[in-house]
Each structure stands twice: as structure tokens, then as C-alpha cells.
Design a protein around this motif. Structure first.
Motif, mmCIF file in Angstrom:
data_model
loop_
_atom_site.group_PDB
_atom_site.id
_atom_site.type_symbol
_atom_site.label_atom_id
_atom_site.label_comp_id
_atom_site.label_asym_id
_atom_site.label_seq_id
_atom_site.Cartn_x
_atom_site.Cartn_y
_atom_site.Cartn_z
ATOM 1 N N SER A 245 0.812 -1.213 0.000
ATOM 2 C CA SER A 245 0.000 0.000 0.000
ATOM 3 C C SER A 245 0.847 1.265 0.000
ATOM 4 N N THR A 246 2.164 1.137 0.010
ATOM 5 C CA THR A 246 3.052 2.288 -0.047
ATOM 6 C C THR A 246 4.217 1.978 -0.973
ATOM 7 N N THR A 247 4.852 3.030 -1.447
ATOM 8 C CA THR A 247 6.031 2.854 -2.297
ATOM 9 C C THR A 247 7.142 2.164 -1.526
ATOM 10 N N GLU A 248 7.279 2.482 -0.249
ATOM 11 C CA GLU A 248 8.317 1.853 0.561
ATOM 12 C C GLU A 248 8.088 0.353 0.680
ATOM 13 N N GLU A 249 6.835 -0.064 0.778
ATOM 14 C CA GLU A 249 6.547 -1.502 0.825
ATOM 15 C C GLU A 249 6.872 -2.167 -0.512
ATOM 16 N N VAL A 250 6.595 -1.477 -1.619
ATOM 17 C CA VAL A 250 6.980 -2.018 -2.929
ATOM 18 C C VAL A 250 8.492 -2.205 -2.977
ATOM 19 N N ALA A 251 9.220 -1.197 -2.499
ATOM 20 C CA ALA A 251 10.685 -1.281 -2.499
ATOM 21 C C ALA A 251 11.170 -2.460 -1.660
ATOM 22 N N ALA A 252 10.522 -2.706 -0.531
ATOM 23 C CA ALA A 252 10.907 -3.825 0.320
ATOM 24 C C ALA A 252 10.710 -5.154 -0.407
ATOM 25 N N VAL A 253 9.596 -5.287 -1.125
ATOM 26 C CA VAL A 253 9.336 -6.509 -1.891
ATOM 27 C C VAL A 253 10.414 -6.708 -2.950
ATOM 28 N N VAL A 254 10.727 -5.645 -3.688
ATOM 29 C CA VAL A 254 11.706 -5.766 -4.769
ATOM 30 C C VAL A 254 13.086 -6.104 -4.213
ATOM 31 N N ARG A 255 13.469 -5.503 -3.099
ATOM 32 C CA ARG A 255 14.767 -5.828 -2.509
ATOM 33 C C ARG A 255 14.857 -7.302 -2.132
ATOM 34 N N GLU A 256 13.810 -7.818 -1.512
ATOM 35 C CA GLU A 256 13.818 -9.227 -1.117
ATOM 36 C C GLU A 256 13.864 -10.137 -2.346
ATOM 37 N N ALA A 257 13.091 -9.785 -3.361
ATOM 38 C CA ALA A 257 13.074 -10.603 -4.573
ATOM 39 C C ALA A 257 14.433 -10.586 -5.268
ATOM 40 N N ASN A 258 15.058 -9.425 -5.309
ATOM 41 C CA ASN A 258 16.360 -9.311 -5.972
ATOM 42 C C ASN A 258 17.424 -10.106 -5.219
ATOM 43 N N ALA A 259 17.377 -10.035 -3.912
ATOM 44 C CA ALA A 259 18.353 -10.781 -3.116
ATOM 45 C C ALA A 259 18.186 -12.288 -3.286
ATOM 46 N N ALA A 260 16.939 -12.736 -3.434
ATOM 47 C CA ALA A 260 16.660 -14.166 -3.551
ATOM 48 C C ALA A 260 16.604 -14.650 -4.992
ATOM 49 N N ARG A 261 16.754 -13.716 -5.948
ATOM 50 C CA ARG A 261 16.665 -14.045 -7.378
ATOM 51 C C ARG A 261 15.306 -14.640 -7.741
ATOM 52 N N VAL A 262 14.243 -14.085 -7.155
ATOM 53 C CA VAL A 262 12.884 -14.543 -7.437
ATOM 54 C C VAL A 262 12.227 -13.545 -8.385
ATOM 55 N N PRO A 263 11.628 -13.997 -9.475
ATOM 56 C CA PRO A 263 11.018 -13.065 -10.432
ATOM 57 C C PRO A 263 9.797 -12.353 -9.860
ATOM 58 N N ILE A 264 9.551 -11.151 -10.367
ATOM 59 C CA ILE A 264 8.390 -10.353 -9.991
ATOM 60 C C ILE A 264 7.556 -10.086 -11.239
ATOM 61 N N VAL A 265 6.257 -10.293 -11.135
ATOM 62 C CA VAL A 265 5.328 -9.924 -12.203
ATOM 63 C C VAL A 265 4.426 -8.821 -11.680
ATOM 64 N N PRO A 266 4.593 -7.572 -12.139
ATOM 65 C CA PRO A 266 3.691 -6.495 -11.716
ATOM 66 C C PRO A 266 2.292 -6.704 -12.295
ATOM 67 N N PHE A 267 1.284 -6.325 -11.512
ATOM 68 C CA PHE A 267 -0.109 -6.540 -11.903
ATOM 69 C C PHE A 267 -0.900 -5.277 -11.609
ATOM 70 N N GLY A 268 -1.516 -4.709 -12.641
ATOM 71 C CA GLY A 268 -2.344 -3.521 -12.467
ATOM 72 C C GLY A 268 -3.811 -3.891 -12.397
ATOM 73 N N GLY A 269 -4.535 -3.612 -13.484
ATOM 74 C CA GLY A 269 -5.949 -3.971 -13.533
ATOM 75 C C GLY A 269 -6.204 -5.309 -14.190
ATOM 76 N N GLY A 270 -5.156 -5.933 -14.725
ATOM 77 C CA GLY A 270 -5.313 -7.239 -15.368
ATOM 78 C C GLY A 270 -5.964 -7.172 -16.729
ATOM 79 N N THR A 271 -5.981 -5.981 -17.357
ATOM 80 C CA THR A 271 -6.697 -5.817 -18.626
ATOM 81 C C THR A 271 -5.798 -5.939 -19.842
ATOM 82 N N GLY A 272 -4.510 -6.160 -19.647
ATOM 83 C CA GLY A 272 -3.590 -6.255 -20.783
ATOM 84 C C GLY A 272 -3.948 -7.398 -21.714
ATOM 85 N N LEU A 273 -3.740 -7.178 -23.013
ATOM 86 C CA LEU A 273 -4.180 -8.134 -24.026
ATOM 87 C C LEU A 273 -3.043 -8.924 -24.662
ATOM 88 N N VAL A 274 -1.806 -8.745 -24.175
ATOM 89 C CA VAL A 274 -0.686 -9.453 -24.792
ATOM 90 C C VAL A 274 0.098 -10.289 -23.781
#
Length: 473
Positions: free
Chosen positions: A48-77
Motif C-alpha cells: 500500500s506504499t512505495t516503501e513496501e513495494v521497495a521492500a518486496v523488490v529488494r527481497e526478490a532481488n536478493a533471492a533471485r525470485v522473479p516479480i510480475v507487476p499486476f495492475g488492472g489485469g486488462t492487458g491483451l498481450v
């Protein structure tokens, strides 16, 4: 059953995020609107905050775990759906949903990435402004996704794509650092413009968390017309005439084929046919004037254009909306065209753009190219004013899209080969995602692709940001 890596990263995220940020992997996170992709997620997080997003990305980068960003889920490709590879963190922006500021002096609205597009439009309107981005999914699409795909829509002709509507962004880079770029400056020549690098990158170079969006004056008068034209070449000549007479007052110029209306009839979609005799081709044009006098200005300007175009043989019939209800009916027709397509079921869909000077040639040659591959129906409509066509092929009556599975790839290849031959683009406003990665490799400029790979490697050396989207992993 979750593997040990997924269990480890989930445990780590539980220590850096509040409980409310951890979500169940509901089906809505793992499906694309057309049902062509089925994704997966080891864990779903909704900071719910930019700082929380940053925390997620730091953990994922350290663990080499991929991240898939998700907005409204309306993308067609398929950009928001990962079907292959390691279990990813699905990072939903839905709780990053605040409008931080509306500054009327700067004509800027600052919205977080999870704000729904229609909410941005409403917030601007409440303050006497217009945010002009308008797309079919505006009731569910979110600003972060719009920016990540550089969305276009109906009003590009006058206002531009998302890239043109954004003055600054805040984003989390792949190493977890926060880019503080929410300036609302029109001029800022201080080195590389990372804003434009991240817009259109589809989450492969970072996660956009907020944006400073440009607002515009609300037109003081608007007018809409539905004009029958003999053929696409006449529609393009009409566009040139309209530009010469009305300039930047033209906000939309849509091309509609009769086949689109036949699909509405065939599938029972409710609409009002504007003309007593249905033309093979029609143009839906919208004109908006600001600060130029009475409410009749736009209507008078459109009527004068109609008369001039009729005298020149560019328009054979037409209707000019005489009330807001009629205007709404005309735009309703345009808005329901995708529903007719959806109900018929496309064999192959193409979101392409062409130089205006090559559109008529493309449509003429396209019929021949398609006929050489399969016996299908073509439905073409779209944003002719900026050269963006939705060029889709459908089964003949009594057959289904699945019956053409053996020729689908050949149809797509034939259309894209023709687009390339006409110096066009295989992706106009939907992005590359995962669906068009091979197409980008085939038709993309080698120097551009090499530069893109170098940028990706430099910013995301561990390859965690939306792997497989835009570029091959």
C-alpha cells in the motif's frame, strides 16, 4: 505444493510487509482477458506504499525470485501473466490507490499506480479539468498499467499517448531503490529521461508507483458526427480536410467497417444504427473547442466540414449529433464494437499502426493476403487519425475460431509481414507482453534490440523484473 524457494521468500515477505499486503492467489490474478494465458504465482503481494513495494523488490532481488507487476489485469498481450519458469511474486498495485494531489496552477494530478483510470478522469473533472486518456477498459485498468504499456485510446490524435500525458514518475528500480521523479516540469534537460525509459517498458525495468499526469481544459463545446465515406482513401482525405479546417480541435477520428456492425447484429449486442442505409465504411469524428464563444461553435464547425466534404465527394451521408443523448449513442456504438468481436471469437487479432499514407494500400493488399491463407472474415476498425488499426480476422458463419487453429500463426505472420512491408508497427497501443516477443525479434531493428538488451542487463542484472515480457529471458 510450494517449493522451498517460494516458502523462503514468502517467509521473508511476511517479515517486511503487513499482513494485509499478503493476498491469496485468486484466479483473477492469473488469467488474461482473452483466456489465452494461464499464469502462476508463488505468492501474491499488494503493498500500500512505495516503501513496501521497495521492500518486496529488494527481497526478490536478493533471492533471485522473479516479480510480475499486476495492475488492472486488462492487458491483451500476456504481459501480466507468467506461465513458465520459476514461481514468481505477483506484485499487485491495487492498494496503491490514492490520488495524492490535484494542482490547478500546474494543471497536474498526481496519482498512485493502482488508481483506476476512470477515477483519475472523475477527479480531474471535479476540479474543472480533463484527463483525456480514454480506453475501453477505463473502468478497471489502472494508471500504472496504462503507463507501463504506453496506452493510447481514442484521443491520441489530439492529446497523445500516455507518454505525452505524464510529466514525471515515481518508481522502484530492480535493486529496490526508489526513483523520486514526480516533478511536474515541462522543461527539464538534466540528463537521461528515465521517465520515458520506464513508460512502455511493461514492468521489465522497474515498478511505476506514482505519476504526475497532465490535465487539460475541458472543451467549452463539443460535437460528434458519424459520416459515411466511399472507402478508406476517402476517409484519409477527409482527415486531411478536417485538419486543415479544424486543426487541433479534432480529438478523435475513428474508422468503422460495416462488418463491425454486422457482428453486433449477429451476436445481439444492443446499439442504434446511425444511418438508414449502412455504408461499407464510416468515420466517427469528435470535435472540441475551448474558449471560443458559444455552445454552438463545435457543431457549426463540424457542419461546415460536412458540407465541404460532401461537395468534394468524400462523404456520401452522415448524421451530426444534435443532443448529448445522440452524441452518447454514437460513442456507445464505437465502445461496443469490441464486444461484438469477443462474442464472435477472433481467429487472430492484430493491433497495428501504419503511416497514414499507407493505410489504404494496407487494407487493399490485406484482403488479398488474408484470402491466400484462409477463408475468413475481416473486421477492421480503429483510430485512423493516428494510424492505429485493430485488424482482426474471424471464422465464417457456422464455424468457430478453433476450426482455424492450423492457420492462425500463418494469418498473424501474413498480416505482420504486410505491416512491416508498409513501414508500420506490429504493436500500436497494446504493447509486446509475452505474446509478441517473437514478433519483436523478427521485425525489430537489430540495433534497437541490442540497446534494449543492454539496458535491461544494466538495470536488472538478475533478470527478476517481469521475465519473458518484451524481451526473451
Amino acid at each position: 505444493m510450494l517449493n522451498s524457494l517460494t516458502q523462503d521468500i514468502t517467509a521473508r515477505l511476511q517479515t517486511v510487509l503487513p499482513a494485509a499486503a499478503l493476498k491469496d492467489p485468486e484466479p483473477r490474478y492469473l488469467e488474461d482477458p482473452r483466456g489465452r494465458f494461464a499464469g502462476k504465482a508463488g505468492v501474491v503481494v499488494a503493498p500500500s506504499t512505495t516503501e513496501e513495494v521497495a521492500a518486496v523488490v529488494r527481497e526478490a532481488n536478493a533471492a533471485r525470485v522473479p516479480i510480475v507487476p499486476f495492475g488492472g489485469g486488462t492487458g491483451l498481450v500476456g504481459g501480466q501473466v507468467l506461465a513458465e519458469g520459476p514461481m514468481p511474486i505477483l506484485l499487485s498495485l491495487e492498494r496503491l490507490n490514492r490520488i495524492r494531489e490535484v494542482n490547478t496552477d500546474d494543471a497536474v494530478l498526481v496519482a498512485e499506480a493502482g488508481v483506476i483510470l476512470a477515477t483519475v478522469q472523475d477527479a480531474a473533472r471535479e476540479r474543472g479539468f480533463l484527463f483525456p486518456l480514454s480506453i475501453a477498459s477505463e473502468g478497471s485498468a489502472r494508471i500504472g498499467g496504462n503507463l507501463s504499456t504506453n496506452a493510447g485510446g481514442l484521443n491520441v490524435l489530439r492529446y497523445g499517448n500516455c507518454r505525452d500525458l505524464c510529466l514525471g514518475i515515481e518508481a522502484v528500480l530492480p535493486d529496490g531503490n526508489i526513483l523520486h521523479g514526480l516533478k511536474r516540469l515541462r522543461k527539464d534537460n538534466t540528463g537521461y529521461d528515465l521517465r520515458h525509459l520506464l513508460i512502455g517498458a511493461e514492468g521489465t525495468l522497474g515498478v511505476i508507483t506514482a505519476a504526475a499526469l497532465r490535465l487539460f481544459p475541458v472543451p467549452t463545446s463539443q460535437a460528434t458526427g458519424y459520416l459515411a465515406v466511399p472507402d478508406p482513401a476517402s476517409a484519409l482525405a477527409l482527415l486531411s480536410m478536417a485538419r486543415a479546417r479544424l486543426g487541433e480541435a479534432i480529438s478523435a477520428f475513428e474508422l468503422i467497417a460495416a462488418q463491425a456492425l454486422r457482428f453486433l447484429d449477429e451476436t445481439g449486442v444492443s446499439y442504434r444504427d446511425p444511418l438508414p442505409e449502412r455504408p461499407d465504411w464510416a468515420v466517427l469524428i469528435d470535435v472540441g473547442l475551448s474558449g471560443q464563444g458559444g455552445a454552438g461553435d463545435a457543431a457549426a464547425a463540424l457542419e461546415a466540414l460536412f458540407e465541404e466534404a460532401s461537395a468534394a465527394g468524400l462523404v456520401t451521408d452522415g448524421i451530426l449529433a444534435s443532443s448529448e443523448a445522440q452524441r452518447a449513442d454514437l460513442w456507445h456504438l464505437r465502445e461496443v464494437l469490441p464486444e461484438g468481436n469477443k462474442r464472435v471469437g477472433a481467429v487472430a487479432s492484430h493491433d497495428v499502426s501504419l503511416p497514414l499514407s499507407r493505410v489504404a494500400e494496407f487494407l487493399d493488399r490485406g484482403r488479398q493476403v488474408i484470402a491466400s491463407v484462409a477463408d475468413v472474415r475481416i473486421n477492421c476498425y480503429g483510430h485512423l487519425g493516428d494510424g492505429n488499426l485493430h485488424y482482426n480476422v474471424f471464422p465464417q458463419p457456422g464455424r468457430k475460431a478453433a476450426d482455424y487453429g492450423n492457420v492462425r500463426d500463418a494469418l498473424i505472420r501474413a498480416v505482420h509481414d504486410l505491416v512491416a512491408d508498409c513501414n508500420g508497427s506490429i504493436s500500436a497501443e497494446h504493447g509486446i507482453g509475452r505474446m509478441k516477443v517473437d514478433d519483436l525479434e523478427r521485425y525489430g531493428d537489430p540495433a534497437k534490440l541490442a540497446a534494449m538488451r543492454a539496458i535491461k542487463s544494466a538495470l536488472d542484472p538478475n533478470g527478476i523484473m517481469n521475465p519473458g515480457a518484451v524481451l526473451k529471458s
